[in-house]
Scaffold this motif. Sequence first.
Motif, mmCIF file in Angstrom:
data_model
loop_
_atom_site.group_PDB
_atom_site.id
_atom_site.type_symbol
_atom_site.label_atom_id
_atom_site.label_comp_id
_atom_site.label_asym_id
_atom_site.label_seq_id
_atom_site.Cartn_x
_atom_site.Cartn_y
_atom_site.Cartn_z
ATOM 1 N N SER A 55 1.801 7.319 -6.575
ATOM 2 C CA SER A 55 0.698 8.071 -7.203
ATOM 3 C C SER A 55 0.947 9.575 -7.181
ATOM 4 C CB SER A 55 -0.634 7.745 -6.500
ATOM 5 O OG SER A 55 -0.677 8.336 -5.215
ATOM 6 N N ASP A 82 -5.517 -1.958 -4.998
ATOM 7 C CA ASP A 82 -4.423 -1.119 -4.510
ATOM 8 C C ASP A 82 -3.111 -1.882 -4.643
ATOM 9 O OD1 ASP A 82 -6.226 0.784 -3.896
ATOM 10 O OD2 ASP A 82 -6.237 0.404 -1.743
ATOM 11 N N SER A 89 0.825 -1.210 0.000
ATOM 12 C CA SER A 89 0.000 0.000 0.000
ATOM 13 C C SER A 89 0.858 1.259 0.000
ATOM 14 C CB SER A 89 -0.928 0.004 1.216
ATOM 15 O OG SER A 89 -1.782 -1.111 1.179
ATOM 16 N N SER A 110 2.271 1.836 -3.454
ATOM 17 C CA SER A 110 1.188 2.214 -4.352
ATOM 18 C C SER A 110 0.807 3.678 -4.167
ATOM 19 C CB SER A 110 -0.020 1.307 -4.079
ATOM 20 O OG SER A 110 -1.174 1.797 -4.686
ATOM 21 N N ARG A 111 0.697 4.103 -2.914
ATOM 22 C CA ARG A 111 0.294 5.488 -2.675
ATOM 23 C C ARG A 111 1.424 6.458 -2.997
ATOM 24 N NH1 ARG A 111 -2.841 6.755 2.542
ATOM 25 N NH2 ARG A 111 -3.187 8.633 1.320
ATOM 26 N N ARG A 146 -4.799 -3.446 2.800
ATOM 27 C CA ARG A 146 -5.917 -3.647 1.872
ATOM 28 C C ARG A 146 -7.073 -4.419 2.504
ATOM 29 N NH1 ARG A 146 -2.708 -6.692 -2.425
ATOM 30 N NH2 ARG A 146 -1.358 -6.934 -0.600
ATOM 31 N N ARG A 206 -11.378 3.568 -11.796
ATOM 32 C CA ARG A 206 -11.320 3.606 -10.330
ATOM 33 C C ARG A 206 -12.750 3.496 -9.797
ATOM 34 N NH1 ARG A 206 -7.756 7.699 -12.161
ATOM 35 N NH2 ARG A 206 -9.625 8.972 -12.427
ATOM 36 N N ALA A 248 -10.790 -3.352 -2.848
ATOM 37 C CA ALA A 248 -9.525 -2.905 -2.234
ATOM 38 C C ALA A 248 -8.335 -3.705 -2.754
ATOM 39 C CB ALA A 248 -9.600 -3.008 -0.714
#
Lengths: 431, 431
Positions: free
Chosen positions: A126, B100, A119, A122-123, B269, B108, B97
């Motif tokens: 972005s 992700d 996670s 992934s964030r 997630r 999305r 979820a």
Amino acid sequence: MFHKLPIANDIDACFMHKVDGGFSLKKFKEMAELGSIALEFIRARCNDGTLPILNLPYHRDDIVSWKPIVDRYQSLYDDVVILGIGGSTLGSATICALVDGCVITAPRIHFLDNIDPISFDSRLSSFDKEKTGFLAISKSGSTTETLTKLLIVIDRLGNKNFSTQIICLTEPTDNPMRRIAATHGLLCLDYDPKVIGRFSALSTAGLLPAAIAGINVEGVRRGAAAVLDATIFAKNPLDNPAIAGAAINVALARDHGINQTVFLPYVERLERLSIWFRQLWAESLGKEGYGTTPINAMGVVDQHSQMQLYLAGPRDKFFTVICSDPRGLGGRIRGELAGSAAESLNYLLGHTMGDLMAAEQQATIDSLISNCCPTRLIRFSNLNEEVMGGLIMQFILETIAAAQMMRINAFDQPVVEETKLLIRQFLQEEN
Amino acid sequence: MFHKLPIANDIDACFMHKVDGGFSLKKFKEMAELGSIALEFIRARCNDGTLPILNLPYHRDDIVSWKPIVDRYQSLYDDVVILGIGGSTLGSATICALVDGCVITAPRIHFLDNIDPISFDSRLSSFDKEKTGFLAISKSGSTTETLTKLLIVIDRLGNKNFSTQIICLTEPTDNPMRRIAATHGLLCLDYDPKVIGRFSALSTAGLLPAAIAGINVEGVRRGAAAVLDATIFAKNPLDNPAIAGAAINVALARDHGINQTVFLPYVERLERLSIWFRQLWAESLGKEGYGTTPINAMGVVDQHSQMQLYLAGPRDKFFTVICSDPRGLGGRIRGELAGSAAESLNYLLGHTMGDLMAAEQQATIDSLISNCCPTRLIRFSNLNEEVMGGLIMQFILETIAAAQMMRINAFDQPVVEETKLLIRQFLQEEN
């Protein structure tokens, strides 16, 4: 002073006269002595300055000093990422939620609190590297998760001139975060060593990110000061909402088997406040076999999730319903669009979404009361900075007061410190 | 069959031999009779088809039939908004979820579940009208919140040709949602009337949004089927993880004052899975004074928030820790970037973020066990579709089994229905 308060408390429905052996007004008044002890503790700390969180609401000079940083971050970045965990981020996340629904051109603020590698990557990926600023917060400067994230962000930003892109906030001691900052030429702000993480919402940790997000942080402090004033100058302890709230929680837990305190706002932007409160209450009071479990809930969605249990399950919960007045707000439900469904939706058509929200809020309150669930109402007309500051201050005072009534130290977290040592051991063994 | 399961259960640390009067293996085995009743109930419903959620895992034809819709939504839209509340959205939010951390080019997916007018307008206006599809879900077709959102979205899309932009999913009865769909020429899919909302994660309501999001929904069904098979063909009820989990929860609540069940995944997630489980457990079991409170938690962040209470507060909680193996994943913490902090961070440097996550997970498990907290471990190596389907199926079976053991109807929600009537009354009176 009460007329100046940004929020109003109503505790009438905490007293279940209908239930045999239930919590009565008489029993509540017997809490007056413990209430006095708690109030004197708060007054003394306020006067001698040993708990700076009780003086912060009156300060403005620190806010002024942040202006160059705020201006720079606002002009350079589309996104600002806060690296921290627990008390270092929950307060600012709570206050930053105020921007939802406002037209604000400041950067979007994001909180990367966890260290789940999938996670996190992934964030992080972005965001546009060039247009993202970072703020790493750790009071002690040695929080393993935050240092890990900081070092990985430095790595990912690569060889470019990133030294102006990251700011650190930590105690003015020789600690790992300060050394990392020095190594890379990062600006390092001072975190007041006397401000405990989970009580830090009104300090630099809570308000600097909010200021960058474009929130009027003076307003937050003003609302907090109004609630703090009302407590300090309270004539009778139990007349004060925070002291009364603590007394009700403590008495219900001690004498009535109520080991859960449900925090149920009917304002979506208060979702983070529930999570902030969860830590404040759990970590301050969960000691020596004491403490009640804070339960975060959300109106109206939890009517479709938790309400069946709340109303028909065991009688082990105290409810704090946080109410705004959304009537008239939002889109209007136009009958002509319902077509042949109009007749069966007669009750709904012509109302706004806010009207529906208000009706659901009132239905829940009435259902809780008619089912004899002890319920406190906290009301305001619309959520703004003063209300947010007032809510934060009330729950800080209530938590400190509850700890005093339970003869517990609100400000330590001994077990968490033990677990931190265990984590280091595991990693060392693997080396 | 057990070797084929996507998840493994370990219940050893549920039995607190160290604590006087604690829950023992002997007491657990006394639950065998109730376990048999629960297992027979599940087997019977599986065989006679009266609970379609116990047959869904083996179906593939419905997934094939969604293909034209999935293709159209994937090719036309950047964002897809799900309009629903409670059981209509929690399952699909849980499964969605999974995207992700994956490189997925599908739209999305967003869930507008609440009806807070300020937050709803803020979120709705953040989407590009032309590039956003909608899916409105209400089993009964008369859920007030969902119809309100649907009518406001129709209004906001304006006079343009929006009829292909919104799909409805509701029972094949003459209901308001179906009438609204007919009025505006919207496609209306059939929601199986025998699938109850909070149990719908593996049906169209849960899987169609996930399929649009680009998730391999066959994999989810496959994982669910593996866990369901293991239950149906279990020789001894208490050897089955779901029946055993129900027995532990029920016995701890009945005999040991444990009225809270903490759901603690160490996978970011799975945050939505906790919220989905909260509804499933609370609404199915919170009846007639029974039911335990499901508590959603998240590793590692709640180590800095709730762990102090969990370990040192009252002994009123059962813990389910959900563990993956993140070792080696994520960025590596490079010593040369730590500069003069390197020495004090010796234990950390050279490890990956996933190594730290793994160490924190193990430290929590060890701390819970050494503090004599009843703890179940659910393990898998990495979260994927099969694991997600397996987790969903286990908790569905466990909830049904717990209800059987408590002699409660898992499938109704009588109080919620009462509150719905109250809301209509309030709105009608204001008209």
